[in-house]
Design a protein around this motif. Structure first.
Motif, PDB file in Angstrom:
ATOM      1  N   ASN A 164       5.787   9.575   7.537  1.00 28.78           N
ATOM      2  CA  ASN A 164       5.507  10.726   6.503  1.00 28.78           C
ATOM      3  C   ASN A 164       6.889  10.416   5.339  1.00 28.78           C
ATOM      4  O   ASN A 164       7.781  10.186   6.107  1.00 28.78           O
ATOM      5  N   GLU A 211       4.197  10.637  -2.323  1.00 23.90           N
ATOM      6  CA  GLU A 211       4.566  10.696  -0.869  1.00 23.90           C
ATOM      7  C   GLU A 211       3.515  10.127   0.089  1.00 23.90           C
ATOM      8  O   GLU A 211       2.378   9.688  -0.709  1.00 23.90           O
ATOM      9  N   VAL A 212       3.779   9.933   1.226  1.00 28.32           N
ATOM     10  CA  VAL A 212       2.629   9.294   2.036  1.00 28.32           C
ATOM     11  C   VAL A 212       2.589  10.287   3.133  1.00 28.32           C
ATOM     12  O   VAL A 212       3.560  10.615   3.432  1.00 28.32           O
ATOM     13  N   GLU A 232       3.983   5.379  -5.511  1.00 30.58           N
ATOM     14  CA  GLU A 232       3.920   5.576  -7.004  1.00 30.58           C
ATOM     15  C   GLU A 232       2.694   6.608  -7.514  1.00 30.58           C
ATOM     16  O   GLU A 232       3.440   7.377  -8.423  1.00 30.58           O
ATOM     17  N   VAL A 233       1.695   6.549  -6.646  1.00 26.83           N
ATOM     18  CA  VAL A 233       0.671   7.778  -7.346  1.00 26.83           C
ATOM     19  C   VAL A 233       1.049   8.834  -6.919  1.00 26.83           C
ATOM     20  O   VAL A 233       0.864   9.845  -7.851  1.00 26.83           O
ATOM     21  N   HIS A 234       1.201   9.105  -5.756  1.00 26.42           N
ATOM     22  CA  HIS A 234       1.224  10.663  -5.080  1.00 26.42           C
ATOM     23  C   HIS A 234       2.642  11.351  -4.978  1.00 26.42           C
ATOM     24  O   HIS A 234       2.912  12.160  -4.536  1.00 26.42           O
ATOM     25  N   PHE A 286       0.528   7.991   7.289  1.00 23.03           N
ATOM     26  CA  PHE A 286       0.524   6.475   6.980  1.00 23.03           C
ATOM     27  C   PHE A 286       0.726   5.620   8.356  1.00 23.03           C
ATOM     28  O   PHE A 286       1.769   5.404   8.820  1.00 23.03           O
ATOM     29  N   GLN A 299       2.424   1.726  -3.184  1.00 18.60           N
ATOM     30  CA  GLN A 299       1.482   2.007  -4.394  1.00 18.60           C
ATOM     31  C   GLN A 299       1.070   3.857  -4.169  1.00 18.60           C
ATOM     32  O   GLN A 299       1.182   4.485  -4.862  1.00 18.60           O
ATOM     33  N   LEU A 300       0.936   4.249  -2.948  1.00 20.56           N
ATOM     34  CA  LEU A 300       0.764   5.649  -2.509  1.00 20.56           C
ATOM     35  C   LEU A 300       2.007   6.345  -3.121  1.00 20.56           C
ATOM     36  O   LEU A 300       1.869   7.446  -3.681  1.00 20.56           O
ATOM     37  N   HIS A 343       8.400  10.615   1.304  1.00 19.29           N
ATOM     38  CA  HIS A 343       8.178  11.013   0.077  1.00 19.29           C
ATOM     39  C   HIS A 343       9.423  10.185  -1.117  1.00 19.29           C
ATOM     40  O   HIS A 343      10.489   9.718  -0.608  1.00 19.29           O
ATOM     41  N   ARG A 393       0.942  -1.250   0.027  1.00 21.34           N
ATOM     42  CA  ARG A 393       0.157  -0.083   0.057  1.00 21.34           C
ATOM     43  C   ARG A 393       1.059   1.233  -0.185  1.00 21.34           C
ATOM     44  O   ARG A 393       0.308   2.119  -0.646  1.00 21.34           O
ATOM     45  N   PHE A 394       1.902   1.210   0.646  1.00 23.69           N
ATOM     46  CA  PHE A 394       2.869   2.199   0.980  1.00 23.69           C
ATOM     47  C   PHE A 394       3.621   2.676  -0.297  1.00 23.69           C
ATOM     48  O   PHE A 394       3.480   3.816  -0.812  1.00 23.69           O
TER      49      PHE A 394
END
Ligand code: C2E
Ligand code: MG
Ligand code: MG
Length: 735
Positions: free
Chosen positions: A258, A237-238, A233-235, A241, A230-231, A260, A227-228
């Protein structure tokens, strides 16, 4: 190459005339051009070219024009000045170091590069780098030649960078938050001491060595890393979390991350970096708040708020699995009396005791909630028949009915239960609870310590079931159950065995299907005496037939899963065989797949004991479960009985035929006897025979019949004629 232009020294456009040395004045005309070019270059470089003596004062013999800009002294002052040497210009604190460095390089005939400070004419301190080499001059004397340039600005920059790095390192080292860099795949590149402390490692190095697969080793829920990722990859950053992770010692903590992505110039992800905070305390606090908001403080059970949520979840589950959901409203019958006469303390004790008992009666997927006062609600999930709900309700009543000790005295408390079923009695939480409540009042009115369904039909079923249960008990006690026998034939229709099937004719309801009364027997524990009765009769009959006939006739009996896993079943069967004087080799024990879903070691143990006893083991209804094939390999079975559902339609449905063919050939390759159940017409019989099935059972050959009819069949030669197939229900009503 560019053509070289030669200027007279005083007309050179780029520079002032150089200080001439002896060497230059000795050059020939051709060489002079080159010297001029060199001069031009040297004098226009930022820095100072020089030649000096290796004396105590580093006296200069030649310096280029850059001297003035570098030191504030003119070339003339430095070369011809009587007192001024390079030693004087070199910073006193650096003199010895620089001299040592130069002298040792010269001694080895090597180049040197020394960085040090000088003091200019105006007193300014500059950082310079001096690169040079010892050479012999025209007279064969050792001199130093080289170049000195001002690196003050680079030096300042470097120093600033070092200081900044020092500062960052200090933040990294002393931060109270964990800081990390990891590869995208999940390996640590850097970790600070706080992170090591957080995760319970003695040092960042130990942490980085031990955790080489973060996804697998760190997160309690292994999907978290994905999940980490994927986040990320998409954004890119997390933020905040939250995850539960393992410490080095296996204990757990909650963290918030947190982070990036750090990318290269082309935008490719190089690594992740971020921070980690321990939020265990906050989570605990939050959970506690949630617990308080959603639970009843006295009993710790879910309260009305959480119940509504759970009903919704249970409804979704029932929809998904196609099961019923029962919502049961419970009201204690004597609570008010106890509360008033013994006081609230005793009342509370009673409620707690009841809560514990209720929890004892339910399964993991069920819910027990307290609405307040003496009102409880049960959510009973995963029921596919009303009858199993009824069994569970009876258990609940009996648990509640157990005596309770309050203030040193024993009390009996009853309860009234009202049941609403989803989907029949309502499609949402409110309706179901309202209807369960209505049913509960009906239960109270009908004499307490009982249950009522909201739907009248179900009450009738419940009543009937109670009646049947009582009647079954009566029938077993009075040996009123019968046993019928259904022949099994080989491919030439010769009877090779019979299956014993229990039969019960109720004086009022008529013949009742074994599918129905066996289930009730299993739920009430009556299955043990029932099985004993059936086996006793079947073994005695088999013994009779085998005495009369020269051909051995095998007897198959069904053993319910409930009984199979209970204690001493093997010894019990052995005792019954002994009693009937029947050789175990003539007996087949039929078991269904549910047996294999239990503790597989225990199951294998029992199967082996049966094999040791000498009986054969058959898997009944093969093909109806999910993982039947794997069971075949793991467990020591002799016979596979292909379920009727795989036989019906075999003659005209290609898919059914294909499965049947596969099962038969699998059985053959595993060297099991393959028996087909429910063969109803000649086409099925022929198909199965052609595929190599070993034995056949079904209405085509014979329905289950009474003992004497088998005797007659055997006496007539034991070959079954092929009557016209009759439609059957699976239950043969008695003539
Ligand atoms: P089962 O062991 O699979 O028994 C075969 C069932 O298929 C019997 O149903 C039989 O009457 C029926 N049957 C046989 N040939 C045909 C056919 O050609 N067409 C159709 N439509 N049906 C056929 P029955 O007697 O109703 O028994 C049902 C189940 O009850 C049995 O399935 C068995 O699991 C269980 N059962 C019966 N007697 C006992 C018993 O004594 N103990 C235990 N534990 N279970 C029993
Ligand atoms: Mg059977
Ligand atoms: Mg069967």
């Amino acid at each position: 190459m560019l053509p070289l232009r030669v200027y007279p020294s005083d007309t050179c456009p780029m520079s002032a005339p150089p200080v001439r040395t002896r060497r230059l004045s000795l050059l020939s005309t051709g060489e002079l051009d080159r010297a001029r070019v060199l001069d031009t270059l040297i004098n226009n470089l930022d820095g100072m070219a020089y030649r000096c003596l290796l004396d105590a004062n580093w006296r200069m013999i030649f310096v280029s024009q850059g001297c003035l800009a570098l030191t504030g002294y003119s070339a003339d002052e430095l070369v011809h000045g009587e007192t001024l040497g390079w030693e004087d210009i070199t910073h006193p604190l650096d003199r010895a170091r620089v001299r040592g460095q130069i002298e040792s390089a010269v001694a080895l005939g090597q180049r040197f590069a020394a960085e040090y400070r000088i003091r200019t004419e105006s007193g300014q301190i500059k950082w310079v780098i001096e690169r040079g080499i010892g050479v012999l001059d025209e007279q064969g004397e050792l001199v130093l030649e080289g170049f000195i340039e001002d690196v003050s600005s680079q030096h300042a920059l470097l120093q600033a960078r070092q200081q900044a790095e020092q500062r960052y390192r200090s933040i990294f080292e002393h931060a109270s938050e964990g800081i990390f860099q990891t590869t995208v795949e999940g390996r640590y590149l850097a970790a600070n001491p706080a992170l090591a402390r957080l995760y319970g490692y003695p040092s960042p190095e130990a942490l980085m060595c031990s955790l080489d697969d973060i996804g697998r080793q760190l997160y309690v829920k292994s999907s978290q890393r994905e999940r980490f990722r994927q986040l990320m990859e998409v954004h890119g950053e997390v933020l905040n979390f939250e995850s539960e992770v393992y410490r080095a010692d296996g204990t757990r903590l909650w963290i918030s991350e947190n982070a990036h992505v750090v990318r290269d110039a082309e935008g490719r992800a190089l690594y992740y970096e971020g921070t980690v905070q321990d939020i265990s305390e906050r989570r605990r606090y939050q959970e506690e708040l949630e617990r308080q908001a959603n639970h009843d403080m006295l009993t710790g059970l879910p309260n009305r708020i959480l119940l509504a949520d759970r009903v919704e979840q249970a409804i979704a589950r029932a929809d998904r699995l196609g099961y019923y959901l029962a919502v049961v409203f419970i009201d204690l019958d004597n609570f008010k009396f106890i509360n008033d006469s013994l006081g609230h303390g005793a009342g509370d004790e009673l409620l707690k005791a009841i809560a514990a008992r209720l929890q004892h009666c339910v399964r993991g997927t069920d819910t027990v909630a307290r609405l307040g006062g003496d009102e409880f609600v049960l959510l009973l999930s995963d029921h596919f028949r009303a009858s199993t709900v009824i069994s569970q309700l009876r258990r609940v009543l009996s648990e509640i009915g157990q005596p309770v000790m309050l203030s040193g005295r024993e009390f009996h408390v009853g309860a009234s239960l009202g049941v609403a079923m989803y989907p029949a009695d309502g499609e949402d939480s409110d309706t179901l609870l309202k209807h369960a409540d209505t049913a509960m009042y009906a239960a109270k009115n009908s004499g307490r310590n009982t249950f009522q369904f909201f739907t009248r039909e179900l009450n009738r079923v419940a009543d009937e079931r109670l009646n049947i249960e009582a009647a079954l008990r009566h029938a077993i006690e009075h040996d009123e159950l019968e046993v019928h026998y259904q022949p099994k034939a080989d491919h030439r229709r010769r009877i090779v065995g019979v299956e014993a099937l229990a039969r019960w004719i109720h004086p009022e309801y008529g013949p009742i299907s074994p599918d129905r009364f066996i289930t009730i027997a299993e739920e009430t524990g009556l299955i043990a005496p029932l099985t004993t009765a059936v086996l006793r009769r079947a073994f005695a009959a088999a013994r009779g037939w085998n005495r009369q006939s020269s051909m051995p006739l095998r007897i198959a009996v069904n053993l319910s899963a409930r009984l199979f896993l209970s204690g001493d079943i093997v010894a019990h069967v052995a005792g019954l065989l002994q009693e009937a004087q029947l050789p175990p080799a003539l007996v087949e024990i039929e078991i269904t797949e549910t047996v294999f879903m239990g503790d597989s070691d225990a199951v294998v143990g029992i199967l082996r004991d049966f094999k040791a006893l000498g009986v054969q083991l058959a898997m009944d209804d093969f093909g109806t479960g999910y993982s039947s094939l794997s069971y075949l390999r793991r467990f020591p079975l002799d016979i596979i009985k292909i379920d009727r559902s795989l036989v019906t339609g075999i003659e005209h449905e290609e898919e059914v035929a294909m499965i049947a063919r596969a099962v038969i050939s699998l059985g053959q390759s595993l060297r099991k006897t393959v028996v087909a159940e429910g063969v109803e017409n000649p086409a099925q019989f022929d198909f199965l025979r052609f595929q190599g099935c070993h034995e056949f059972q079904g209405y085509l050959l014979s329905r289950p019949v009474r003992e004497h009819e088998i005797t007659e069949l055997l006496q007539a030669g034991g070959v079954l004629a092929a009557p016209a197939a009759r439609p059957g229900s699976g239950f043969a009503p008695l003539a």
